[in-house]
Enzyme design. Sequence first.
Site, short mmCIF file in Angstrom:
data_model
loop_
_atom_site.label_atom_id
_atom_site.label_comp_id
_atom_site.label_asym_id
_atom_site.label_seq_id
_atom_site.Cartn_x
_atom_site.Cartn_y
_atom_site.Cartn_z
CG HIS A 120 -1.86 -1.12 1.32
ND1 HIS A 120 -2.86 -1.32 0.40
CD2 HIS A 120 -1.97 -2.13 2.21
CE1 HIS A 120 -3.55 -2.42 0.74
NE2 HIS A 120 -3.02 -2.92 1.83
CG HIS A 122 -7.83 -4.77 1.36
ND1 HIS A 122 -8.09 -3.97 2.43
CD2 HIS A 122 -6.49 -4.97 1.34
CE1 HIS A 122 -6.95 -3.70 3.05
NE2 HIS A 122 -5.97 -4.28 2.42
#
Lengths: 334, 200
Positions: A58, A220
């Site tokens: 991320h 996600h």
Amino acid sequence: MPLLKKIINDPNACAAELLEGLVEAYNGAARLEGRGSIVMNNLPAGKVGLLVGGGSGHEPIYHGLVGRNLADGAACGDIFAAPPPDIVLEGAQAVNQGNGVLFLYGNYAGDVLNFDLGAEFARDMGIEVETVLIWDDVPSAPPDKKHNRRGIAGLVPIVKLAGAASTKAANLGELVRITTKARDNTRSVGVSSAPGSIPATGKPTFELPDDVIGLGMGIHGEKGVALIPHQTADELAPKLLDIIFGDDLEFKSGDEVVLLVNSLGSTTMMELLIVLRKVKALLNERGIKVHDTLVGPYVTCQEMAGMSISLTKLDAELKELWDMPCSSVCYTKM
Amino acid sequence: MVLRVADAIIAAEDYLSEADRNLGDGDHGIGMKRGMLAVKEKLAALDGATPIDKIFQTAGMAMMSSMGGASGVIFGSFYLGGAKAVPGIETLDATSFAAFLQGACDAIMTRGKAQPGDKTMVDALHPAAAAAQTAAIHSLADAAEIIATAAEGGREASKEMIATLGRAKTLGEATLGHPDAGACSIAIILRTMADYIAGK
């Protein structure tokens, strides 16, 4: 779908190799500690510690938020996976300067399990540990169930404020108080238009029909408010802001906020700026004053397409902390 | 037996990731493979006279410290919790296998705060542990077969459940029809143990 032409080596080595590169990016300011923690060098003795962390992939968060007047360290997991408890412990030990450590991370089941175990191990070794969970993602649960909300891009202003507070905090309790206030004053909402992929499999993390976007979808691919038709920036911006204004934190005329417009990866700066322009106009209409603006890819999910808006309401104490300069790979403020 | 389980999970990487992709982000197989490779490495360093509970404990520690994510703690707790329930045993029989599974199930439910019906690996492990208690009167091989079948039944039953924990919880009813990926792993683990015990 063909595999993306990612410029990597062994797909299973991505997390380890990106940490090696990150240490180089810090150019001596931070080091790799143990198996997976990035930790600032030369932490002042007695400083109250701030440890962030979570799964890798991320970038630039979380490990990129290690920096001057920001986080002291980050415990890093494999791609999209929380760090194991012994990595959390190694990070906590390296960050601790004798006055305890605050664990600050996004509210995901895997992170909570591993950081809580790491906290148990650290306490067994005599290190004082407290935890503040980041849960800024408004659509992920109703206001009376905030403990079920996920942490998304709002973590950037929260970590910035916590980092500034940690340089001044007399003790761990004070850092917990200020960080909790920063967390409680932050709200985010996102929209996604295409998934990212897992480097090791090349497969997308979720599927989305071509002509729709996921309003409120998690980073996600977690379900959000609704799948809505693809639409213009000016149509979308008010829908996003209305979700934030519909929550239980009041934003009224005269309030001062930090505004973050975040890209989830492949959404371009051009798109972010077009949305930012509309968001700013809508905030002006409400009399909400933007004290500072962050725009760019801060919390990403590989090449996921989409963006999020975060607002952090500042009171006098938080405003002073916000104005403190800071520097890191992820965020620098002069 | 623990090595055979590790090989079976490693071989099932794609199946487990695909099961997770229907409900989560599709990396369950990757994490489990990472954990089981660590198990093989740590077990290879043990000598042949290592007690059974120590083997289970070593496997649990290897998974917990290598996998990360929720499944690292949860599946690490499977072996660690099971090992604690059978201290010092010299041979595995149906009674100690039942104690192992009960210890594993209790540890996971405590650690993960999961109950049966939440659509987690508990939905395969809980019925397996319950079946193990009543199957303890049989031979180990027969008991292991009953246990593996119960775990597979639990995996199938998880298809009809709505996720209330973990990342899948926000998908709500969209999780119907898909088995939980963790339950799939438990079914593989217990089926592999049964096959190993039966000499297959």
